[in-house]
Design an enzyme around this catalytic site. Structure first.
Site, mmCIF file in Angstrom:
data_model
loop_
_atom_site.group_PDB
_atom_site.id
_atom_site.type_symbol
_atom_site.label_atom_id
_atom_site.label_comp_id
_atom_site.label_asym_id
_atom_site.label_seq_id
_atom_site.Cartn_x
_atom_site.Cartn_y
_atom_site.Cartn_z
ATOM 1 N N ARG A 2 3.379 -4.066 17.518
ATOM 2 C CA ARG A 2 4.921 -4.669 17.640
ATOM 3 C C ARG A 2 5.547 -3.480 18.665
ATOM 4 N NH1 ARG A 2 7.311 -7.959 13.687
ATOM 5 N NH2 ARG A 2 5.239 -8.642 12.251
ATOM 6 N N ARG A 13 1.064 -1.186 -0.172
ATOM 7 C CA ARG A 13 0.194 -0.011 0.091
ATOM 8 C C ARG A 13 0.894 1.171 0.086
ATOM 9 N NH1 ARG A 13 -1.843 0.981 4.589
ATOM 10 N NH2 ARG A 13 -0.928 -0.858 5.533
ATOM 11 N N PHE A 45 2.545 -16.904 18.606
ATOM 12 C CA PHE A 45 1.551 -18.020 17.923
ATOM 13 C C PHE A 45 0.812 -18.632 18.536
ATOM 14 C CE2 PHE A 45 5.582 -16.727 15.474
ATOM 15 C CZ PHE A 45 5.087 -16.132 14.472
ATOM 16 N N LYS A 81 -9.653 -2.244 1.761
ATOM 17 C CA LYS A 81 -9.343 -1.228 2.394
ATOM 18 C C LYS A 81 -10.255 -0.036 2.200
ATOM 19 C CE LYS A 81 -7.067 -3.786 5.201
ATOM 20 N NZ LYS A 81 -5.822 -4.103 5.349
ATOM 21 N N GLY A 117 -4.178 -3.663 -1.370
ATOM 22 C CA GLY A 117 -4.880 -3.082 -0.735
ATOM 23 C C GLY A 117 -5.230 -1.545 -1.618
ATOM 24 N N SER A 143 -1.221 -3.344 10.402
ATOM 25 C CA SER A 143 -0.726 -4.357 9.076
ATOM 26 C C SER A 143 0.546 -5.270 9.341
ATOM 27 C CB SER A 143 -0.606 -3.548 7.891
ATOM 28 O OG SER A 143 -1.711 -2.776 7.587
ATOM 29 N N ALA A 144 0.300 -6.558 9.254
ATOM 30 C CA ALA A 144 1.585 -7.253 9.650
ATOM 31 C C ALA A 144 1.790 -7.367 10.844
ATOM 32 C CB ALA A 144 2.777 -6.892 8.516
ATOM 33 N N CYS A 145 0.905 -7.241 11.833
ATOM 34 C CA CYS A 145 1.319 -7.213 13.277
ATOM 35 C C CYS A 145 0.509 -8.661 13.789
ATOM 36 C CB CYS A 145 0.791 -6.176 13.809
ATOM 37 S SG CYS A 145 1.883 -4.822 13.539
ATOM 38 N N GLY A 146 0.015 -9.399 13.051
ATOM 39 C CA GLY A 146 -0.549 -10.901 13.902
ATOM 40 C C GLY A 146 -1.831 -10.950 13.836
ATOM 41 N N LYS A 147 -2.933 -10.365 12.627
ATOM 42 C CA LYS A 147 -4.297 -10.585 12.867
ATOM 43 C C LYS A 147 -4.451 -12.113 12.285
ATOM 44 C CE LYS A 147 -5.478 -6.974 10.657
ATOM 45 N NZ LYS A 147 -4.020 -6.416 10.665
ATOM 46 N N THR A 148 -3.782 -12.202 11.222
ATOM 47 C CA THR A 148 -4.137 -13.408 10.332
ATOM 48 C C THR A 148 -3.715 -14.664 11.204
ATOM 49 O OG1 THR A 148 -3.929 -12.447 8.188
ATOM 50 C CG2 THR A 148 -3.828 -14.866 8.372
ATOM 51 N N SER A 190 4.919 -10.328 0.867
ATOM 52 C CA SER A 190 4.247 -11.351 -0.127
ATOM 53 C C SER A 190 3.296 -11.888 0.399
ATOM 54 C CB SER A 190 4.984 -12.333 -0.515
ATOM 55 O OG SER A 190 5.851 -12.946 0.532
ATOM 56 N N ARG A 191 2.047 -11.951 -0.372
ATOM 57 C CA ARG A 191 0.861 -12.524 0.097
ATOM 58 C C ARG A 191 0.154 -13.532 -0.408
ATOM 59 N NH1 ARG A 191 -1.784 -8.697 4.139
ATOM 60 N NH2 ARG A 191 0.032 -7.168 4.527
ATOM 61 N N HIS A 251 -10.463 -2.611 11.604
ATOM 62 C CA HIS A 251 -9.419 -3.428 11.013
ATOM 63 C C HIS A 251 -9.192 -4.290 12.090
ATOM 64 C CE1 HIS A 251 -4.662 -3.362 9.385
ATOM 65 N NE2 HIS A 251 -5.596 -4.205 8.839
ATOM 66 N N TYR A 260 -1.575 -3.548 -6.798
ATOM 67 C CA TYR A 260 -1.240 -4.338 -5.664
ATOM 68 C C TYR A 260 -2.390 -4.231 -4.589
ATOM 69 C CZ TYR A 260 1.087 -7.240 -2.529
ATOM 70 O OH TYR A 260 1.806 -8.310 -1.786
ATOM 71 N N ASP A 302 -9.240 -9.681 9.149
ATOM 72 C CA ASP A 302 -8.415 -8.463 8.474
ATOM 73 C C ASP A 302 -9.568 -7.313 8.977
ATOM 74 O OD1 ASP A 302 -6.381 -6.874 7.849
ATOM 75 O OD2 ASP A 302 -7.670 -6.568 5.858
HETATM 76 P P1 GTP Z 1 -2.282 -7.648 7.439
HETATM 77 O O1 GTP Z 1 -2.976 -8.406 6.548
HETATM 78 O O2 GTP Z 1 -1.258 -6.856 6.861
HETATM 79 O O3 GTP Z 1 -3.410 -6.629 8.181
HETATM 80 O O4 GTP Z 1 -1.429 -8.070 8.749
HETATM 81 P P2 GTP Z 1 -1.940 -9.389 9.813
HETATM 82 O O5 GTP Z 1 -2.036 -8.280 10.991
HETATM 83 O O6 GTP Z 1 -2.848 -10.104 9.466
HETATM 84 O O7 GTP Z 1 -0.623 -9.963 10.365
HETATM 85 P P3 GTP Z 1 -0.180 -11.314 10.251
HETATM 86 O O8 GTP Z 1 -0.934 -12.270 11.160
HETATM 87 O O9 GTP Z 1 -0.200 -11.908 8.902
HETATM 88 O O10 GTP Z 1 1.486 -11.226 10.725
HETATM 89 C C1 GTP Z 1 2.346 -10.893 10.127
HETATM 90 C C2 GTP Z 1 3.560 -11.016 10.833
HETATM 91 O O11 GTP Z 1 3.606 -11.118 12.042
HETATM 92 C C3 GTP Z 1 4.318 -12.679 10.352
HETATM 93 O O12 GTP Z 1 5.674 -12.206 9.704
HETATM 94 C C4 GTP Z 1 4.223 -13.358 11.400
HETATM 95 O O13 GTP Z 1 5.202 -14.267 11.488
HETATM 96 C C5 GTP Z 1 4.194 -12.499 12.800
HETATM 97 N N1 GTP Z 1 3.400 -12.860 13.782
HETATM 98 C C6 GTP Z 1 2.261 -13.192 13.952
HETATM 99 N N2 GTP Z 1 2.136 -13.794 15.331
HETATM 100 C C7 GTP Z 1 3.275 -13.438 15.841
HETATM 101 C C8 GTP Z 1 3.448 -13.725 17.283
HETATM 102 O O14 GTP Z 1 2.635 -14.197 18.102
HETATM 103 N N3 GTP Z 1 4.772 -13.770 17.707
HETATM 104 C C9 GTP Z 1 5.778 -13.132 16.727
HETATM 105 N N4 GTP Z 1 6.871 -12.936 17.187
HETATM 106 N N5 GTP Z 1 5.393 -12.978 15.564
HETATM 107 C C10 GTP Z 1 4.388 -13.209 14.967
HETATM 108 C C1 SPV Z 2 -2.845 -4.261 5.390
HETATM 109 O O1 SPV Z 2 -1.780 -3.807 4.847
HETATM 110 O O2 SPV Z 2 -3.354 -4.031 6.455
HETATM 111 C C2 SPV Z 2 -3.489 -5.699 4.385
HETATM 112 C C3 SPV Z 2 -3.096 -5.818 3.172
HETATM 113 O O3 SPV Z 2 -4.332 -6.439 5.188
HETATM 114 S S1 SPV Z 2 -3.683 -4.688 1.990
HETATM 115 O O4 SPV Z 2 -4.938 -5.585 1.414
HETATM 116 O O5 SPV Z 2 -2.856 -4.681 1.075
HETATM 117 O O6 SPV Z 2 -4.005 -3.402 2.620
HETATM 118 MN MN MN Z 3 -4.966 -5.409 6.834
#
Ligand code: GTP
Ligand code: SPV
Ligand code: MN
Length: 614
Positions: free
Chosen positions: A426, A86, A521, A235, A228, A277-282, A394-395, A255, A226, A302
């Site tokens: 984080r 994004r 995790f 988004k 979002g 984003s990328a802080c562990g939701k999935t 990468s996704r 979110h 790409y 998400d």
């Molecule tokens: P968006 O899709 O961008 O909104 O992100 P998200 O919040 O869904 O993030 P996602 O769960 O994909 O986590 C992204 C990163 O966080 C990955 O590199 C994971 O390995 C890391 N991660 C997730 N949960 C944990 C945890 O409990 N501990 C640690 N150390 N890393 C974690």
């Molecule tokens: C985020 O960045 O929070 C995502 C990926 O979930 S995107 O759909 O590209 O916004």
């Molecule tokens: Mn997101």
């Protein structure tokens, strides 16, 4: 002015259109006149159509078909190296008044922006097909279905939207029959083709515009293909535009992930989590609990829409139909539920690495690295290469209904009752593993002042601490202070006894040796167990100036080894760290100006006083 040539574009756009919804036909015709595509295709959402688009994209070099026996009906895509995330500095909220966009957003006068977009989109689809994607965010049989139509010149976007949202004929028919409002969303990669000009595998433009007109509820996206930036239901609609709809209609667009957790006694709880984003939701949404007797099912990873329910409770649904999940770090040991869903196929991977036998790989998928790969840039890769094989952002794009642990209630338009909200980010320091807010308003303060180190999900520096209110910083469609006031308003419509309890979590705190203090995790289920036991009035806690933190004994650590020192580092509320933190929070709250709700300021003052009284 429409001359004969441009009128021909309009006519072609609506000839044989599978709808008689005049307002929709008129809008599609006008966009076709502006963008001048070679052809217009009304997307029906069928498997045949999807397979045909996939074949075209394989032919064009955009997609690589993966080995059918490993990843059935799945493809890998590789973006332009300059189009991988994004673009927040190119994202605009063009409300009529600047103050309505608020200090967290880029703003431009709507008339000026319209002029820029008119110029950028003029002829931008030349040589390409314009696809018309009717879609609905949330359930088609919801009381008030939230429709949208995306016009795009990217077949990759069509295939991805088919995974991420409910799209196609059924949606168009219902929308047309109701003459319903839909969010008009226009997307162009901004790479018109001259006659005879050869295409590139990932067309895009150096100039990018991701623009929202909140009053009109419209979206214009230019120059990026790409995630979002381009899958406009996600988004752009389900957060930025939906947050404005929600403000006007009395609900919340967030979110957040949604998780259903069932205790050994068979009691079910629903927990939402807002992490940037990328802080562990999935990962949390798909958690495989390690703690005995607890069962997790997912509803979403998400985006969550929250409404006050009939009985004074918060009710939540997931408006999406798929995952657009961060690939790196997703592996059989960290996230087996995601791996199982992916293994069923029907997925699109973007910017991952290819294995020599037609599969995909990314950092963290397996412990042992493959001896040879083709990396996301198309280069030979070996473990000695010293560069990531997959791009950090990468996704995988995978249908949610391939999840074994999908909760039955996912398909219920009425959603589920929300019992707890987690705000997380984080933070290497300062923020403990889990803290229970003193009350609802203190919880809103925790959301309003949430912070996190930046990640690769957005272009720009990684690892910088920034405030991210409710993990919505890049996704607010209106003023941040008004947004916090709206949280207060919506919660005011609920029964105070039924409001979810709010927790601040941090899986990423470092120990004194620089490693993660908490294993994370699946082990996060131990934190979830503590949360539920707090809801049930069972678990112990220490009162600190920021709220209730687990006593070391109150976390169930059966079956794992966590060093006493690590646990101490994970749970500590350090007054010295918090002195700095409170300074930063004070600076942050200053930025809101006049729209900061008084209750947030008051709760922060109370927090500072508790530290001073220590
Ligand atoms: P968006 O899709 O961008 O909104 O992100 P998200 O919040 O869904 O993030 P996602 O769960 O994909 O986590 C992204 C990163 O966080 C990955 O590199 C994971 O390995 C890391 N991660 C997730 N949960 C944990 C945890 O409990 N501990 C640690 N150390 N890393 C974690
Ligand atoms: C985020 O960045 O929070 C995502 C990926 O979930 S995107 O759909 O590209 O916004
Ligand atoms: Mn997101």
């Amino acid at each position: 002015m429409a001359d004969n040539a441009t009128t021909a574009f309009a006519e072609r756009a609506t000839a044989n259109a599978p709808t008689d919804y005049a307002q929709l036909l008129d809008w599609v015709a006008r966009v076709a006149e502006l963008t001048q595509p070679d052809a217009v295709h009304w997307v029906d959402g069928s498997q045949e159509e999807n397979d045909r688009l996939a074949a075209e994209l394989v032919e064009a070099g955009t997609l690589t078909k993966l080995a059918e026996d490993k990843f059935p009906n799945s493809y890998a895509a590789f973006s332009d190296p300059a189009d991988v995330a994004r673009v927040e500095d190119r994202t605009f909220i063009c409300s009529e008044k600047e103050q309505d966009a608020g200090f967290t957003n880029n703003w431009m006068e709507p008339a000026k922006m319209r002029g820029i977009l008119d110029e950028a989109f003029a002829g931008s689809m030349r040589g390409r097909t314009m696809y018309v994607i009717p879609f609905v965010m949330g359930h088609l049989d919801a009381e008030d279905p939230k429709y949208g139509v995306e016009l795009t010149d990217s077949a990759y976007v069509v295939m991805s939207m088919r995974i991420m949202a409910r799209i196609g004929t059924e949606v168009l028919e219902k929308m047309s029959a109701e003459q319903a409002f839909y969010v008009p969303a226009v997307h162009s990669v901004g790479a018109p083709l001259e006659p005879g000009q050869e295409d590139v595998p990932w067309p895009c433009n150096e100039t990018k515009w991701i623009v929202h007109f909140p009053e009109e509820r419209s979206i214009w996206s230019y120059g990026s293909g790409y995630g979002g930036n381009a899958l406009l239901g996600k988004k752009c609609y389900a957060l930025r535009i939906a947050s404005v709809m929600a403000r006007d209609e009395g609900w919340l667009a967030e979110h957040m992930l949604i998780l259903k957790l069932t205790s050994p006694e068979g009691k079910a709880y629903h927990i939402a989590g807002a992490f940037p984003s990328a802080c562990g939701k999935t990962n949390l949404a798909l958690i495989d609990p390690t703690v005995e007797g607890w069962k997790a099912e997912t509803l979403g990873d998400d985006i969550t829409w929250i409404r006050p329910g009939k009985d004074g409770e918060f009710r939540v649904i997931n408006p999406e139909a798929g995952y657009f999940g961060v690939a790196p770090g997703t592996g059989w040991s960290t996230n087996p539920n995601a791996m199982r869903a992916i293994a069923k196929g029907n997925s699109i991977f973007t910017n991952v690495a290819l294995t020599d036998d037609g599969g995909v790989w990314w950092e963290g998928m397996t412990e042992e690295k493959p001896a040879h790969l083709t990396d996301w840039r198309g280069n030979d890769w070996t473990p000695e290469s010293g560069t990531p094989a997959a791009h950090p952002n990468s996704r995988f794009c995978t249908p949610i209904n391939q999840t074994d642990m999908l909760a039955d209630e996912y398909t219920d338009p009425a959603g589920v009752r929300l019992d707890a909200i987690l705000f997380g980010g984080r933070r290497k320091t300062t923020v403990p593993l889990v803290t229970e807010s003193f009350d609802w308003e203190d919880g809103v303060l925790k959301g309003a002042t949430l912070s996190s180190e930046t990640t690769a999900a957005a272009a720009g520096a990684v690892g910088v601490v920034r405030r991210d209110p409710m993990a919505m910083l890049p996704f607010l469609g209106y003023d941040a202070g008004d947004y916090l006031a709206h949280w207060a308003k919506v919660s005011g419509e609920c029964d105070p006894e039924k409001l979810p309890r709010i927790y601040l979590v941090n899986w990423f705190r470092r120990n004194r040796d620089g490693g993660f203090a908490w294993p994370g995790f699946g082990e996060n289920s131990r934190v979830l167990k503590w949360v539920v036991e707090r809801l049930e009035g069972k678990a112990d806690a220490t009162e600190t100036p920021i709220g209730h933190v687990p006593t070391p004994e109150s976390l169930d650590l059966t079956g794992i080894e966590v060093k006493d020192a690590d646990l101490e580092d994970a749970l500590k509320v350090d007054p010295v760290e918090w002195e700095t933190e409170n300074e930063l929070i004070a600076e942050w709250l200053e930025k809101f100006g006049g729209t900061l709700p008084e209750s947030v300021r008051a709760k922060f003052d109370a927090q500072r006083e508790r530290f001073e009284a220590q």
